[in-house]
Design an enzyme around this catalytic site. Structure first.
Site, mmCIF file in Angstrom:
data_model
loop_
_atom_site.group_PDB
_atom_site.id
_atom_site.type_symbol
_atom_site.label_atom_id
_atom_site.label_comp_id
_atom_site.label_asym_id
_atom_site.label_seq_id
_atom_site.Cartn_x
_atom_site.Cartn_y
_atom_site.Cartn_z
ATOM 1 N N LYS A 1 -12.017 -1.023 -0.948
ATOM 2 C CA LYS A 1 -11.521 -0.388 -1.601
ATOM 3 C C LYS A 1 -12.077 -0.574 -3.240
ATOM 4 C CE LYS A 1 -7.937 -0.343 0.920
ATOM 5 N NZ LYS A 1 -6.660 -1.354 1.971
ATOM 6 N N HIS B 1 -5.382 -3.669 -2.402
ATOM 7 C CA HIS B 1 -4.801 -3.208 -3.641
ATOM 8 C C HIS B 1 -4.571 -3.541 -5.028
ATOM 9 C CE1 HIS B 1 -4.710 0.759 -0.838
ATOM 10 N NE2 HIS B 1 -4.021 -0.294 -0.371
ATOM 11 N N SER C 1 1.118 -1.183 -0.209
ATOM 12 C CA SER C 1 0.067 0.488 -0.584
ATOM 13 C C SER C 1 0.866 1.321 -0.171
ATOM 14 C CB SER C 1 -1.123 0.057 1.334
ATOM 15 O OG SER C 1 0.004 -0.600 2.300
#
Ligand SMILES: *Cc1c(COP(=O)(O)O)cnc(C)c1O
Length: 405
Positions: free
Chosen positions: A252, A221, A193
């Site tokens: 996300k 991610h 990240s």
């Protein structure tokens, strides 16, 4: 209690003095390519809203419909009376998307990571008679670290290898090859990240096979972001279907709300439904959230346009920011670290950028190594070219003012 109060106050003061105190800026709008901070329209470069699905009309419609049809929540854990068809359908869709046989939902990826390691090491029979070993990348996410802390010390050996250092990992696996460990696990973020770099999954798959280890990745991610179809680091590294356990988030790219999951073999998922404590003792995500996530995955399966738009925006932003004279960490992830060196420069720059209508997060020691302070800009498919240009203009003006370019 006087002692406790003193302790809390001094910790807070220390955080403020060392510039690690976290302030929260309220947004007066939905999350998007542009948000409002007060009345100021602001280009958002700090969210993990990679595909712009946090405020997508189709996704919101699905959530509203589920809210109407299935209510606000289940008021129960899954195995008592907390499962709806939506939960099952979403688990199936996630598994298909990330390339595992099955998957199981959690209230967050943090909960999923906290659940997994103890479920394997603590909750199985024969306590005290064996040891498991975990090989963990040095830069793994906090939730992985916390999850591993819950493993009983007498049953678990933890070894940390240097970031993405396959050579060191292999050496550890070889050293331990003859030891009578019960389970060996290689544990890594898929995409990391802070830098947006990726674990060398092709090598890790190979090592896991050779040393009979389980490969665990956390791809929060990566899902919706990397790989041709946005199916994550496994797709990007050409090992889709070959990673044993994959955790991820619905917070996300995949709808930007809340929720997490673990993907794995049918057997693994069946086991976790019995033994994962944050699953058996805690409610699952509400129907509206499940429906929004399902709509997001279905949207990507029909059409990879958001993934392509994200890639195009990322290429554009990276190239332009480098042309302005800023140093970045090269790569192709929408996390674009703009390296500034001194913490004070990163702080000033993020403050002044906000005044110029650009929201971007500054990171400095101890979050990143000393002298490597940076802005972490995050590009989204939701950004229009005009918004990116506006942000870049502000980067140029403020960068010049501060002597960063
Ligand atoms: C964001 C993140 C998490 C936490 O996800 P939540 O669903 O918000 O709990 C876990 N691991 C990694 C690598 C992340 O980036």
């Amino acid at each position: 209690m006087r002692e406790l109060k003193k302790l809390l106050q001094s910790e807070i003061e220390h955080a403020k003095e060392s510039k690690t105190y976290k302030y929260e800026t309220p947004l007066d709008s939905a999350q998007g390519g542009e948000v409002r901070v007060g009345i100021q329209p602001t280009v958002m470069l700090a969210a993990n809203n990679y595909l712009g699905l946090a405020d997508h009309p189709q996704v919101k419609r699905a959530a509203l419909k589920a809210l109407e049809q299935y209510g606000n929540g289940m008021a129960s854990v899954r195995f008592i009376c907390g499962t709806q068809p939506l939960h099952l359908e979403l688990e199936k869709a996630i598994a298909e998307f990330i390339g595992t046989e099955d998957s199981i939902l959690f209230s967050s990826c943090f909960a999923a990571n906290v659940a997994f390691f103890q479920a394997i090491t603590n909750e199985s029979l024969g306590y005290g008679e064996w040891q498991d070993v975990l090989y963990s990348d040095q830069l793994n996410h906090a939730s992985i670290i916390d999850g591993q802390r819950l493993c009983r010390r007498q049953n678990t050996v933890k070894r940390i290898y240097n970031h993405r250092d396959v050579g060191e990992l292999e050496q550890m696996l070889a050293e331990d090859a003859e030891k009578p460990y019960r389970v060996r696990m290689i544990v890594t973020d898929g995409v990391f990240s802070m830098e947006g770099d990726m674990a060398p999954l092709d090598s890790l798959v190979e090592l896991a096979k050779r040393y009979d280890a389980l490969l665990f990745i956390d791809d929060c991610h990566g899902h919706g972001v990397v790989g041709t179809n946005g199916r994550g680091a496994a797709e990007a590294c050409g090992v889709l279907g070959q990673v044993d356990v994959i955790t991820g988030t619905l917070g996300k790219a995949l709808s930007g709300s809340v929720g997490g999951f673990i993907g794995g073999s049918r057997l693994m998922v069946e086991y976790l439904r019995q033994k994962a404590r944050p699953y058996t003792f805690s409610n699952s995500i509400p129907p509206a959230v499940a429906a929004a996530a399902l709509a997001s995955i279905q949207l990507l399966q029909r059409d990879t346009w958001p993934v392509e738009q994200l890639r195009e925006n990322t290429d554009y932003f990276r190239k332009r920011v480098e042309q302005l004279g800023f140093a970045t960490i090269p790569g192709d992830h929408p996390i674009v670290p703009v390296m500034l060196g001194e913490a004070s420069v990163a702080m000033d720059m993020s403050t002044r950028l906000l005044q110029h209508g650009v929201y971007v997060k500054g990171l400095w020691y101890p979050v990143v190594p000393p002298g490597e302070a940076r802005l972490r800009a995050q590009v989204s498919a939701a950004h229009t070219r005009e918004q990116l240009d506006r942000a870049l203009e502000a980067f140029e003006v403020v960068g010049r003012e501060l002597g960063a370019i």
